[in-house]
Design an enzyme around this catalytic site. Structure first.
Site: not given
Ligand code: EPU
Length: 460
Positions: A22-23, A116, A121, A314, A406
């Protein structure tokens, strides 16, 4: 609203294949906005998030054929560039259309995602990265509005307080493919999903090196072509099913297992006493077959979630369900989302002994979990409760399984094919189905163990 009724105690056995991630699929689908030619994706999982992304692409002027399995995206109208809040609030990954729209159309607006279930986030790193490429960004009426004549390559730093950002790296890397000049992303996310996106972009004509390392270099090109790409297997679904097999002392083979994306998990599971062995050593480690087995007594461990190649956040909740049954005290520390612990209170309702202090939970192993009605409030927490329900004595009812849908395609059917007893029902229907009261239910597995081994601190 669907719910699961799980009769605990079945031992899982059999063979299943892991579907596409998915991701990985979500940013790959968003990247189809970068080209005028068709983008075909294979092994896209049948999930509500994928349907939502297809709907979003439809609203952004794309014709999307297929909803899972093989889907093809064709951009037919580039005048629509607004990702509405109604879609964004159901799926935060909507943010990854921003970079591609900005690069290809010179503008894009995406509703600012809210918090969330497990924390704030923010998306500040995405925005900082796109601004570094020359985008002008403002917030209006809850929407992020980004514009640029043509993006220009730059040095971009994507490190934040919790490491890099996975979707932020996807967004900036996608945008930089069409920028003028060279972009260097420092502190880039190293997750396999970023590598999969880079591989697809390269096949479309992008010039990218270093994906999978903290420094990615992108030489901008004038245009990208279409492609036909097979999505990498889902490492989180693979890890979840490996844990399910281990928890039930099962005998399960997992095909299309992304072994090299799960080395930290394989290491920690090994320390617990769960072994994941490749049965086809010559196959591609990104997509191989493994046999999952577990030792009679599970050992306690220390697990700390980290950015890849560390232990993935995850799989934190699912691992907590597993070590609930270990012979001693485990410590789980969450370093990506320090509030991602909604499953703790629900596991406690099932008899788990959990003590949380800030981002750390001490898990005191118990001999058995006991079925109970519980409430899922996020995707991976829901998976954790399903795993707990598989081994709990008696019946577990999990409400709100739309969270689970999801990220796991018909998880009930997959686990039932391996011998689990999970019934999906409509929790709002006046009379929910019950197990046939006249049927002689086999003794729950945990209870069998108590009978065989006289209880004690372990489950296998
Ligand atoms: N963060 C910031 N600023 C940003 C973006 C992120 O401070 O602009 C922080 C976040 O709050 C968090 C950390 O950086 O503490 C990592 O967040 P990241 O941006 O890497 O998360 P994401 O890209 O939004 C993806 C996956 C998540 C998974 C995370 C970490 C997808 C669609 N989602 O989210 O997946 O937990 O990477 O590996 O790819 C899930 O599948 O259940 C899920 C939540």
């Amino acid at each position: 609203m669907d719910a699961f009724r799980i009769q605990g105690g079945s031992r899982l056995s059999g063979r299943i294949a892991i579907d596409g991630s998915k991701n990985a699929s979500l940013p790959l689908m968003a990247a189809s906005l970068l080209t005028d030619e068709p983008t075909t994706l294979r092994r896209v999982p049948a999930l509500s998030d994928i349907t939502n992304m297809a709907r979003l692409l439809g609203e952004l002027g794309c014709h999307v054929e297929g909803s899972h399995g093989t889907i093809t995206v064709n951009v037919v109208d580039q005048t629509m560039s607004h990702a509405r809040y109604d879609i964004v609030r159901t799926m935060r990954a909507s943010i990854c259309v921003l970079g591609p729209m900005l690069a290809k159309r010179g503008r894009g607006s995406v509703a600012m995602p809210g918090g969330c279930a497990f924390g704030a986030r923010p998306v500040d790193l995405h925005l900082r990265g796109l601004e570094a490429l020359g985008a002008q960004i403002r917030l209006s009426g809850g929407d992020i509005i980004a514009t640029a004549d043509r993006l220009t390559g730059a040095m971009v730093f994507l490190g934040g307080p919790f490491g890099s950002t996975v979707l932020g790296t996807a967004n900036v890397m996608s945008a930089a493919t069409l920028a003028r000049g060279t972009t260097t992303i420092e502190s880039a996310a190293c997750e396999p999903e970023v590598v999969d996106l880079a591989e697809m972009l390269i096949a479309m004509g992008a010039r990218i090196t270093g994906a999978g390392t903290p420094r990615i270099i992108i030489e901008g090109v004038d245009q990208l072509g279409g492609t036909d790409h097979t999505v990498l297997p889902d490492r989180i679904v693979a890890g979840t099913h490996a844990i399910a097999a281990a928890m039930t002392n099962g005998d399960v083979i997992l095909d299309d297992f992304p072994y090299d994306g799960l080395l930290a998990v394989i290491d920690r599971l090994g320390a617990i006493g769960v072994h994941i062995e490749r049965i086809d050593p010559d196959a591609d480690p990104k997509r191989c077959s493994v046999h999952v087995s577990s030792e009679r007594r599970l050992k306690p461990v220390l697990v700390t979630t980290q950015p890849h190649p560390g232990f993935p956040t995850d799989l934190q909740a699912q691992t907590m369900a597993l070590v609930c049954l270990a012979d001693g005290n485990s410590i789980i520390t969450e370093k990506i989302y320090p509030e991602r612990f909604m499953h703790v209170a629900e596991l406690t309702r099932m008899g788990a002994q959990l003590y949380r202090q800030g981002p750390t939970v001490m898990v005191q192993g118990v001999a058995r979990l006991i079925g109970a009605p519980v409430m899922a409030s996020d995707l991976r927490g829901s998976a954790c409760l399903v795993l707990a329900g598989l081994v709990a004595e008696g019946e577990t009812v999990i409400n709100r399984v739309y969270h689970l849908d999801r990220g796991y395609a018909a998880m009930d059917e997959t686990l039932n094919a391996l011998g689990a007893r999970i019934e999906r029902f409509d929790a709002h229907a006046s009379e929910a189905p019950h197990a046939d009261p006249g049927r002689q239910e086999p003794l729950p597995y945990a209870a069998q163990l108590v009978e065989q081994h006289g209880g004690g601190g372990s489950h296998v």
